[in-house]
Design a protein around this motif. Structure first.
Motif, mmCIF file in Angstrom:
data_model
loop_
_atom_site.group_PDB
_atom_site.id
_atom_site.type_symbol
_atom_site.label_atom_id
_atom_site.label_comp_id
_atom_site.label_asym_id
_atom_site.label_seq_id
_atom_site.Cartn_x
_atom_site.Cartn_y
_atom_site.Cartn_z
ATOM 1 N N ASN A 48 68.742 14.922 88.493
ATOM 2 C CA ASN A 48 69.505 16.137 88.172
ATOM 3 C C ASN A 48 68.857 17.423 88.690
ATOM 4 O O ASN A 48 69.536 18.420 88.920
ATOM 5 C CB ASN A 48 69.751 16.254 86.650
ATOM 6 N N LYS A 52 69.534 21.997 90.545
ATOM 7 C CA LYS A 52 68.893 23.259 90.157
ATOM 8 C C LYS A 52 68.082 23.814 91.331
ATOM 9 O O LYS A 52 68.072 25.022 91.586
ATOM 10 C CB LYS A 52 67.957 23.024 88.977
ATOM 11 N N HIS A 78 61.105 16.336 87.342
ATOM 12 C CA HIS A 78 61.289 17.699 87.843
ATOM 13 C C HIS A 78 60.197 18.060 88.853
ATOM 14 O O HIS A 78 60.477 18.619 89.924
ATOM 15 C CB HIS A 78 61.279 18.672 86.660
ATOM 16 N N GLY A 151 61.036 22.385 83.776
ATOM 17 C CA GLY A 151 62.364 21.760 83.818
ATOM 18 C C GLY A 151 63.362 22.477 84.722
ATOM 19 O O GLY A 151 64.518 22.079 84.816
ATOM 20 N N SER A 186 69.082 15.487 77.123
ATOM 21 C CA SER A 186 68.808 16.924 77.096
ATOM 22 C C SER A 186 67.346 17.155 76.753
ATOM 23 O O SER A 186 66.830 16.564 75.804
ATOM 24 C CB SER A 186 69.716 17.573 76.033
ATOM 25 N N GLY A 190 68.552 23.205 80.428
ATOM 26 C CA GLY A 190 69.369 23.767 81.513
ATOM 27 C C GLY A 190 70.606 22.932 81.843
ATOM 28 O O GLY A 190 71.682 23.485 82.097
ATOM 29 N N THR A 191 70.430 21.627 81.839
ATOM 30 C CA THR A 191 71.563 20.753 82.135
ATOM 31 C C THR A 191 72.646 20.953 81.067
ATOM 32 O O THR A 191 73.828 21.158 81.373
ATOM 33 C CB THR A 191 71.096 19.278 82.164
ATOM 34 N N TYR A 283 64.273 9.555 79.602
ATOM 35 C CA TYR A 283 65.480 10.389 79.478
ATOM 36 C C TYR A 283 66.749 9.537 79.380
ATOM 37 O O TYR A 283 67.395 9.467 78.338
ATOM 38 C CB TYR A 283 65.593 11.342 80.670
ATOM 39 N N THR A 311 71.180 11.218 84.842
ATOM 40 C CA THR A 311 70.408 12.353 85.369
ATOM 41 C C THR A 311 69.191 11.911 86.192
ATOM 42 O O THR A 311 68.358 12.737 86.558
ATOM 43 C CB THR A 311 69.970 13.255 84.201
HETATM 44 C C1 LIG Z 1 65.857 12.097 84.310
HETATM 45 C C2 LIG Z 1 66.057 13.342 83.548
HETATM 46 N N1 LIG Z 1 67.133 13.439 82.752
HETATM 47 C C3 LIG Z 1 67.387 14.537 82.010
HETATM 48 C C4 LIG Z 1 66.538 15.618 82.033
HETATM 49 C C5 LIG Z 1 66.862 16.781 81.164
HETATM 50 O O1 LIG Z 1 67.331 17.864 81.874
HETATM 51 P P1 LIG Z 1 67.077 19.340 81.296
HETATM 52 O O2 LIG Z 1 65.600 19.562 81.407
HETATM 53 O O3 LIG Z 1 67.870 20.207 82.141
HETATM 54 O O4 LIG Z 1 67.487 19.333 79.853
HETATM 55 C C6 LIG Z 1 65.384 15.566 82.841
HETATM 56 C C7 LIG Z 1 64.426 16.686 82.851
HETATM 57 O O5 LIG Z 1 63.317 16.579 83.282
HETATM 58 C C8 LIG Z 1 65.150 14.407 83.618
HETATM 59 O O6 LIG Z 1 64.072 14.303 84.406
#
Ligand SMILES: Cc1ncc(COP(=O)(O)O)c(C=O)c1O
Length: 326
Positions: A48, A52, A78, A151, A186, A190-191, A283, A311
């Motif tokens: 994801n 960004k 990230h 993130g 989450s 940001g997502t 995640y 994500t």
């Molecule tokens: C695989 C994965 N999914 C979801 C997220 C969550 O995204 P956010 O940090 O925008 O909430 C991350 C954040 O590092 C991620 O690496």
């Protein structure tokens, strides 16, 4: 388009596909499940954060930066995607990672090194302090640093996910499917903030549901509200979603961030064995575990159409090989 007025690089394979999950839907005997494949954004093994980074790296370059800095966990997706985006754009990358150097360099950390990132170990120091110090180091040697927050979750990172909602709604129109709910992991917010803000701006009527992976509900809830307010200003939107629409489920925190338990393991194996799709232990495995428990508790109904937003995060699987094989 919501981000037309912002500098943006093309770094990812977008739009990422959506498709049904017939095997998983059958296995759960519940909702009609679909998936959005942000694990397939391409750059640096995808995920994801590539969305960004299209806006963040564009801003870094517009400011004349030659080095991007960011922070995260040792297996941060990230950090890995930032390192790849920096490499692709001829920028240096400095990463501040939590803790100390592990004995075995694997998963995302291995990829950080392949992308040429300079990895520094932060111990338990606060990331903002460590990043400020590293930025001074870069300036001190005549370079120009650009700090990407933890993130990638500032107004630009959030705006990228508001734009992702434009993409999803277009795809859902083309496929003639209306999703009752969109569910995802989450963490830094940001997502979640972007998807919800985009949904509000575009009149999407379903629910946007984040499965919290590492925060208490209240802390992340406030972060999401703040990000939506600031991003609405950046995108010149005249309203933000009401607070009651911030739906965060914090029942899946298990033993804490990045500690894989049986629910995540079961979810990873279920997705792999029914669909041939890989999740991650931190995640997406936790997010699917949340979905599975909501189906089992009948919080998600049989006829419901639900989109699971993948994500990314697959490289972290290799850092959990022992637990996964147990
Ligand atoms: C695989 C994965 N999914 C979801 C997220 C969550 O995204 P956010 O940090 O925008 O909430 C991350 C954040 O590092 C991620 O690496």
């Amino acid at each position: 388009m919501l981000v037309d007025h912002l500098p943006r690089l093309s770094l990812g394979f977008l739009p990422t596909p959506i498709h049904p999950l017939p095997g998983l839907s059958r296995a759960l005997m519940g909702p009609d499940l679909w998936i959005k494949r942000d694990d397939q954004t391409g750059l640096g093994a995808g995920g994801n954060k590539v969305r960004k980074l299209e806006l963040l790296i564009a801003e870094a370059m517009a400011q004349g930066a030659d080095t991007v800095l960011t922070a995260g966990a040792p297996q941060s997706n990230h950090a890995r995607q930032t390192a790849a985006a920096a490499a692709r754009n001829g920028l240096a990358c400095l990463l501040a990672l939590r803790g100390k150097a592990p004995e075995v360099v694997t998963g995302n950390l291995l990829l950080d090194h392949l992308f040429g990132a300079d990895v520094r170990w932060a111990g338990d120091r606060p990331f903002p302090e460590m990043l400020a110090e590293l930025a001074e180091e870069v300036s001190g040697r005549g370079g120009k640093p650009y700090i990407i927050p933890y993130g990638g979750s500032n107004e630009l990172g959030t705006a990228a996910f508001a734009e992702a909602m434009v993409e999803l709604l277009q795809q859902s129109r083309e496929a003639s499917v209306e999703f009752d709910r969109v569910l995802f992991a989450s963490s830094s917010g940001g997502t979640h903030a972007g998807l919800l803000l985009g949904a509000h701006a575009l009149g999407y009527r379903g629910q946007i549901v984040g499965i919290s992976v590492d925060k208490t509900e209240t802390g992340l809830h406030d972060v999401i509200l703040r990000l939506m307010t600031r991003t609405a200003r950046l995108l010149r939107l005249d309203s933000v979603p009401p607070e009651r629409e911030v739906l965060l489920d914090n029942r899946c925190l298990g033993a804490g961030y990045a500690i894989m338990g049986e629910p995540e393991r079961e979810a990873i194996l279920m997705m792999a064995s029914t669909e041939g799709i890989l999740l991650d232990p931190v995640y997406t495995g936790r997010a699917l575990a949340g979905l599975v428990s909501m189906v089992r508790n009948e919080e998600i109904g049989k006829g419901e159409k639900l989109l699971f937003w993948h994500t990314g995060g697959m490289p972290a699987l290799f850092a959990y090989n022992r637990q996964l094989m147990a």
